[in-house]
Write an enzyme that holds these catalytic residues in place. Structure first.
Site, PDB file in Angstrom:
ATOM      1  N   ASP A 411       1.031   7.553 -11.349  1.00 42.89           N
ATOM      2  CA  ASP A 411       2.324   7.736 -10.700  1.00 42.89           C
ATOM      3  C   ASP A 411       3.347   6.781 -11.312  1.00 42.89           C
ATOM      4  O   ASP A 411       3.087   5.584 -11.445  1.00 42.89           O
ATOM      5  CB  ASP A 411       2.157   7.479  -9.201  1.00 42.89           C
ATOM      6  CG  ASP A 411       3.470   7.606  -8.439  1.00 42.89           C
ATOM      7  OD1 ASP A 411       4.417   8.199  -8.975  1.00 42.89           O
ATOM      8  OD2 ASP A 411       3.532   7.107  -7.297  1.00 42.89           O
ATOM      9  N   HIS A 582       5.474   4.347  -3.097  1.00 45.61           N
ATOM     10  CA  HIS A 582       5.044   4.392  -4.500  1.00 45.61           C
ATOM     11  C   HIS A 582       4.838   2.977  -5.033  1.00 45.61           C
ATOM     12  O   HIS A 582       5.508   2.034  -4.623  1.00 45.61           O
ATOM     13  CB  HIS A 582       6.081   5.126  -5.350  1.00 45.61           C
ATOM     14  CG  HIS A 582       6.305   6.546  -4.944  1.00 45.61           C
ATOM     15  ND1 HIS A 582       5.561   7.586  -5.440  1.00 45.61           N
ATOM     16  CD2 HIS A 582       7.177   7.084  -4.057  1.00 45.61           C
ATOM     17  CE1 HIS A 582       5.978   8.720  -4.892  1.00 45.61           C
ATOM     18  NE2 HIS A 582       6.966   8.437  -4.055  1.00 45.61           N
TER      19      HIS A 582
END
Length: 770
Positions: A411, A582
């Site tokens: 990610d 995130h």
């Protein structure tokens, strides 16, 4: 050892396996003794000189070489079958007579191979027994060969024992053996070819710090293809296919929200034409978590590609909500997978690994492929104190790293942000502080519908300060209801009330949890701010908490909502009310340090995010040559030797407008943009069917261009331009309607540009009557 013998040994090492070895194997498969490597560089130079010498040898020397090498290059004792089978021969008892003259060996070498074989057999049968008593035949043969008697040989051997040890140590030098003649032409040509083949493999196994990464050919290795169909160079629409022979496994199937230039578009879903063409290979969709950008496109894609869907408990439950809306529950197979479990899909085995994110039940995927282990992190952050469930399964990542990871797809959304992402629990402290400070105000919290942990902390604070909770917004109601049924959120009894009961409680005793944190036009908070909500009216005493950061591209919409709230006298709180789901740079580094991937392929993010992720990978020891920034539609082939783009497939976005999927394309969008920017002018005229005479018009209708009542002169002049263009066509007997329309459009467009510097859409309409 002579120079020529030293040269022969060096050649044998350089060429690795001379042609003579292959010739020997056809005669007698005896083991070869190890040959020493060249001592220095000067010896290597001597090789070139000796090659020229060997070319000048006579044919007689070539014939001798065949007989000599069959014995010289064999280990000593290879021709004594009796000793090899374990009989008590001279070597075992230490009573083998020492050879006293090397010329006797020369005589034996000159014999026919068949004669030497019979002689060795005879010697093996007539060797001395274990008690040292020799046989007469053995003694006679020794005297015939001119050698001493057994007793004398034993005494001589004991006296020369030190020399024997030296002989055994220097046996490989062969300094006292006859010189070898030149190699044959076939030997000189075959050996270098094999050396070249060995040298060609050297870069693949050389140390990276010495030669850098040099891709190999991948010959004989399994090769897996990675095909990202979305989720790159943008936020959202994540979907990636992994292919090996007749197996395709698809990770995630999300949507993207329309950008400002996509007028009238509701959603954007990925183009899966490649999967449709290879539908027989597709084994299933494997979903990492339940956010819209990872599951939103499933109801549309499953209508074309009906394969099973695998995910964790909450993820599958959220998918089922969407399938119910599209009447796909009966036709779609769903499978719930727990963290730590694996599923087998064709040639792949996929393991779900516990991670943390802004929604519960997020998972990373370890794909065990024929080419190696490929890890896909999904959206993640490392939260050591999550609100619900277990922490990130870092030990499993470490185990995979020890076993070896071929590639990591990580990610990249927060790869440009340094440090660590704060724990979700830090937001709960902010809520407590806001609730304590505003005990006399109604509190409205806007957040993502899927952020179940955030809602849980709001509920905790509401219960702590004795407030009732109202959940508003269609998606918010669906997610919270599903999470509550599955036990992912704990709402005490009599805490949650319906929005219709809101009027029955004082403002200071209520909390509204609503959607609209991204400024969506039809979201609950946007309608409240604009005064369009039917059941909630914003009051000056209200406090609004914006518990999210604007997604790139939504900044203007969020600012508009905040400004509308401020105009109504509302206090808007945005500081410390949100933490990302995130990973930042330090967490991404942690994943790289645990997995030690051979290749790094950043995913999930805009191009600048992917570049930042690649920089992190390089800082953690992955060479730049082993990092690859992919684009949507790339076909990336990966194996142990290389990772490269080998092909391109159709990819992109399909626009969803209402119930229409894909019926709005670039041309329609361009027309919408043109209409929005410049307006439209419609020209209508009527012609007689057979004579093509003008019966009515031309009439001009304007929309979005100018206000007609205030621009009568402009419209009259435009009508005259059209009249002249039509008359010119009729005078020249132009009967093709297409040509007439083009002449009208060009004439009117030139006039309006010269007069107004505008280019509206001009739409001529011709009608025909009898």
């Amino acid at each position: 050892m002579t120079e020529k013998q030293n040269t022969e040994n060096q050649n044998a090492e350089v060429y690795a396996a001379p042609a003579t070895e292959r010739e020997e194997k056809s005669v007698q498969p005896a083991e070869r003794q190890p040959i020493e490597k060249p001592a220095d560089v000067q010896a290597a130079k001597q090789i070139e000189q000796d090659v020229q010498v060997r070319e000048e040898k006579t044919a007689e020397a070539k014939a001798e070489e065949k007989a000599e090498k069959k014995t010289d290059e064999k280990p000593e004792g290879a021709n004594r079958p009796a000793q090899k089978k374990g009989r008590g021969g001279a070597r075992r008892d230490g009573n083998r007579p020492q050879r006293q003259d090397r010329q006797e060996e020369k005589k034996r070498d000159d014999k026919n191979p068949d004669e030497r074989k019979r002689e060795n057999k005879t010697q093996g049968e007539n060797r001395p027994k274990k008690n040292g008593k020799p046989k007469q035949q053995h003694e006679a043969e020794k005297h015939e060969a001119g050698k001493s008697s057994p007793k004398q040989g034993a005494k001589q051997e004991r006296a020369e024992k030190p020399e024997k040890k030296i002989e055994r140590q220097d046996r490989n030098d062969r300094s006292d053996r006859p010189e070898k003649p030149e190699k044959t032409a076939a030997q000189r040509t075959k050996a270098p070819k094999r050396a070249e083949r060995q040298n060609a493999k050297l870069p693949a196994v050389a140390a990276p710090e010495e030669v850098g990464f040099v891709p190999g050919t991948g010959e004989g290795q399994a090769k897996v293809r990675i095909i990202p169909l979305g989720g790159l160079e943008q936020i959202g629409m994540n979907i990636t296919a992994f292919e090996y022979e007749d197996t395709i496994v698809v990770v995630d199937c999300g949507l993207a929200f329309p950008t400002d230039d996509m007028l009238g578009i509701d959603l954007v879903i990925p183009d899966v034409t490649y999967l449709e063409r290879n539908i027989d290979k597709v084994k299933g969709f494997v979903i990492t978590h339940g956010h819209e950008d990872h599951i939103g496109a499933l109801p549309y894609i499953l209508q074309k590609i009906n394969v099973p869907v695998y995910g964790t408990k909450l993820t599958i439950a959220l998918i089922e909500n969407k399938l119910k809306e599209h009447n796909l529950m009966k036709n779609t197979k769903r499978k719930v997978v727990k963290h730590g479990q694996s599923i087998t899909l064709g040639a792949f085995r996929v393991e779900f690994i516990k991670t943390n994110h802004s929604i519960a039940d997020a998972a990373a995927l370890a794909l065990f492929t024929p080419a190696g282990v490929i890890v896909h992190t999904g959206d993640f952050k490392v939260d050591y104190t999550p609100v619900f469930g277990d922490a990130f399964d870092l030990p499993r990542f470490a185990e995979l790293g020890k076993k070896g990871v071929l590639a990591l797809l990580s990610d990249s959304t927060n790869a440009i942000r340094p440090g660590f992402t704060a724990s979700e629990r830090t937001v709960g402290k902010t809520f407590d502080a806001v609730f304590a400070e505003h005990k006399n105000n109604r509190i409205i919290v806007a957040t993502f519908a899927s952020n179940v942990d955030r809602v849980q902390q709001i509920v905790y604070s509401a219960c702590k300060y004795g407030r009732k909770v109202v959940v508003e917004g269609r998606s918010m109601v669906n997610v919270i209801g599903t999470a509550s049924e599955l036990g992912y959120i704990n709402i005490p009894e009599n805490t949650l009330i319906d929005i219709d009961q809101l009027k029955n409680y004082p403002d200071e005793q209520t909390v509204l949890i609503t959607t609209g944190s991204q400024g969506e036009a039809m979201a609950a908070l946007s309608r409240m701010a604009s005064g369009m909500h039917r059941k909630v009216t914003i009051k000056p005493n209200d406090v609004v908490i914006m518990s999210s950061h604007p997604i790139p591209g939504n900044e203007k919409a969020v600012s508009k909502v905040i400004n509308e709230l401020a105009m109504k006298g509302v206090e808007v709180i945005t500081e410390d009310t949100h933490v990302s789901g995130h990973a930042c740079q330090e967490e991404i580094k942690l994943i790289y340090s645990l997995l030690h991937p051979r290749y790094a392929l950043p995913v999930h993010g805009e191009y600048r995010h992917l570049v930042a992720n690649r920089s992190i990978a390089m800082a953690m020891g992955v060479p730049k040559e082993r990092t690859l920034i992919m684009s949507s539609g790339n076909v990336v082939e990966i194996c142990e030797d290389y990772c490269k783009v080998v092909d391109q497939v159709q990819a992109g976005g399909i626009l969803v407008d209402g119930l229409g999927v894909g019926d709005v394309g670039n041309i329609v969008l361009r027309d919408r943009q043109n209409l929005a920017q410049n307006g439209i002018i419609i020209v209508v005229l009527t012609l007689e069917k057979y004579s093509n005479q003008l019966l009515a018009g031309p009439d001009i209708v304007s929309r979005g261009f100018v206000y007609v009542r205030e621009s009568e002169d402009l419209m009259d002049d435009a009508k005259n331009i059209v009249d002249n263009a039509v008359a010119d066509c009729l005078d020249r007997h132009v009967t093709d309607w297409g040509k007439i329309k083009n002449i009208i459009r060009d004439s009117l467009s030139d006039f309006l540009w010269k007069r107004m510097k505008r280019s509206p859409m001009i739409l001529p309409i011709i009608m025909e009557v009898e």
